[in-house]
Design a protein around this motif. Structure first.
Motif, PDB file in Angstrom:
ATOM      1  N   THR A   1       0.845  -1.186   0.000  1.00  0.00           N
ATOM      2  CA  THR A   1       0.000   0.000   0.000  1.00  0.00           C
ATOM      3  C   THR A   1       0.885   1.242   0.000  1.00  0.00           C
ATOM      4  O   THR A   1       1.649   1.457   0.945  1.00  0.00           O
TER       5      THR A   1
ATOM      6  N   ARG B   1      -2.824  10.191   1.203  1.00  0.00           N
ATOM      7  CA  ARG B   1      -3.693   9.357   0.379  1.00  0.00           C
ATOM      8  C   ARG B   1      -3.113   7.962   0.269  1.00  0.00           C
ATOM      9  O   ARG B   1      -1.905   7.808   0.040  1.00  0.00           O
TER      10      ARG B   1
ATOM     11  N   GLN C   1      -4.889   2.086  -1.699  1.00  0.00           N
ATOM     12  CA  GLN C   1      -6.089   1.265  -1.521  1.00  0.00           C
ATOM     13  C   GLN C   1      -6.632   1.548  -0.131  1.00  0.00           C
ATOM     14  O   GLN C   1      -5.914   2.113   0.709  1.00  0.00           O
ATOM     15  N   SER C   2      -7.871   1.166   0.115  1.00  0.00           N
ATOM     16  CA  SER C   2      -8.485   1.492   1.396  1.00  0.00           C
ATOM     17  C   SER C   2      -7.707   0.898   2.566  1.00  0.00           C
ATOM     18  O   SER C   2      -7.335  -0.278   2.548  1.00  0.00           O
TER      19      SER C   2
ATOM     20  N   THR D   1      -9.316   5.925   1.780  1.00  0.00           N
ATOM     21  CA  THR D   1      -8.078   6.283   1.082  1.00  0.00           C
ATOM     22  C   THR D   1      -7.632   7.716   1.297  1.00  0.00           C
ATOM     23  O   THR D   1      -6.516   8.070   0.900  1.00  0.00           O
TER      24      THR D   1
END
Lengths: 108, 119
Positions: free
Chosen positions: A2, A24, A27-28, A69
């Motif tokens: 991530t 940011r 991905q979540s 995100t």
């Protein structure tokens, strides 16, 4: 992995300003997001965890928001001791914890 | 006083190994996971590994698997990080940090140990 992207890389501000830093995730990460402050020659200091919970002893001028995100760290009125580098960190994906590249908050 | 105290700076040659200690004070050692994070000069933070001091289980980032070993001595409330086959790019400050329960957010940090890899 991530990827955590922080913006801006550098922020030039004056004492008393309201400051907003962005982070940011690629991905979540749900709300598994922490913010740290680091000054030269010191280890990082935990400010926020769970995206919005202030750590013990952290002044109320620091607040965190967001989920998924997009995340924000806000300093409501910048004090002289707040000039530092700020990092976000996701801990949603185990065992691949990742940090953002940091935002330097400097004196204008 | 709640703190993590690390061993002192090291200078090593490429290919050598380094062992850094992290001693916990002021809390129950076996209750909180200990993680290691490193920071190359002028760079950001990189997570490396963690240990559960209670049971001794470890987890390593893929980048370091096979080259690093984490151990703990509960009688001394100390965690040891052993990094082998050192490269120039391993020059960094290495931090140990305690994770808040139920999270991997780090609320207590050691002061950092500078490892310099130089020929």
């Amino acid at each position: 992995e991530t990827v955590m992207t922080q913006s801006p890389a550098t922020l030039s501000v004056s004492p008393g300003d309201r400051v907003t830093l962005s982070c940011r995730a690629s991905q979540s990460v749900n709300s598994n997001l922490a913010w740290y402050q680091q000054k030269p020659g010191q280890p990082p200091r935990l400010l926020i965890y769970g995206a919005s919970t202030r750590a013990t002893g952290i002044p109320a001028r620091f607040s965190g928001s967001g989920s998924g995100t997009g995340f924000t760290l806000t300093i409501s009125s910048l004090q002289s001791e707040d000039f530092a580098i700020y990092y976000c960190q996701q801990y949603n994906y185990w065992p691949s914890l990742t940090f953002g590249g940091g935002t330097r908050v400097e004196i204008k | 006083q709640l703190q993590l105290v690390q061993s002192g700076a090291e200078v090593k040659k490429p290919g050598a190994s380094v062992k850094i200690s992290c001693k916990a004070f002021g809390y129950t050692f076996t209750t909180y996971y200990i993680h290691w994070v490193r920071q190359a000069p002028g760079q950001g933070l990189e997570w490396m590994m963690m240990i559960n001091p209670g049971g001794g289980s470890t987890t390593y980032a893929q980048n370091f698997q096979g080259r690093v070993t984490l151990t703990r001595d509960t009688s001394r409330s100390t965690v040891y990080m052993d990094l082998s086959s050192l490269r120039f790019e391993d020059t960094a400050v290495y931090f140990c940090a305690r994770a808040l329960p139920g999270t991997s957010a780090f609320d207590v940090w050691g002061q950092g140990t500078l490892v310099t890899v130089s020929s």
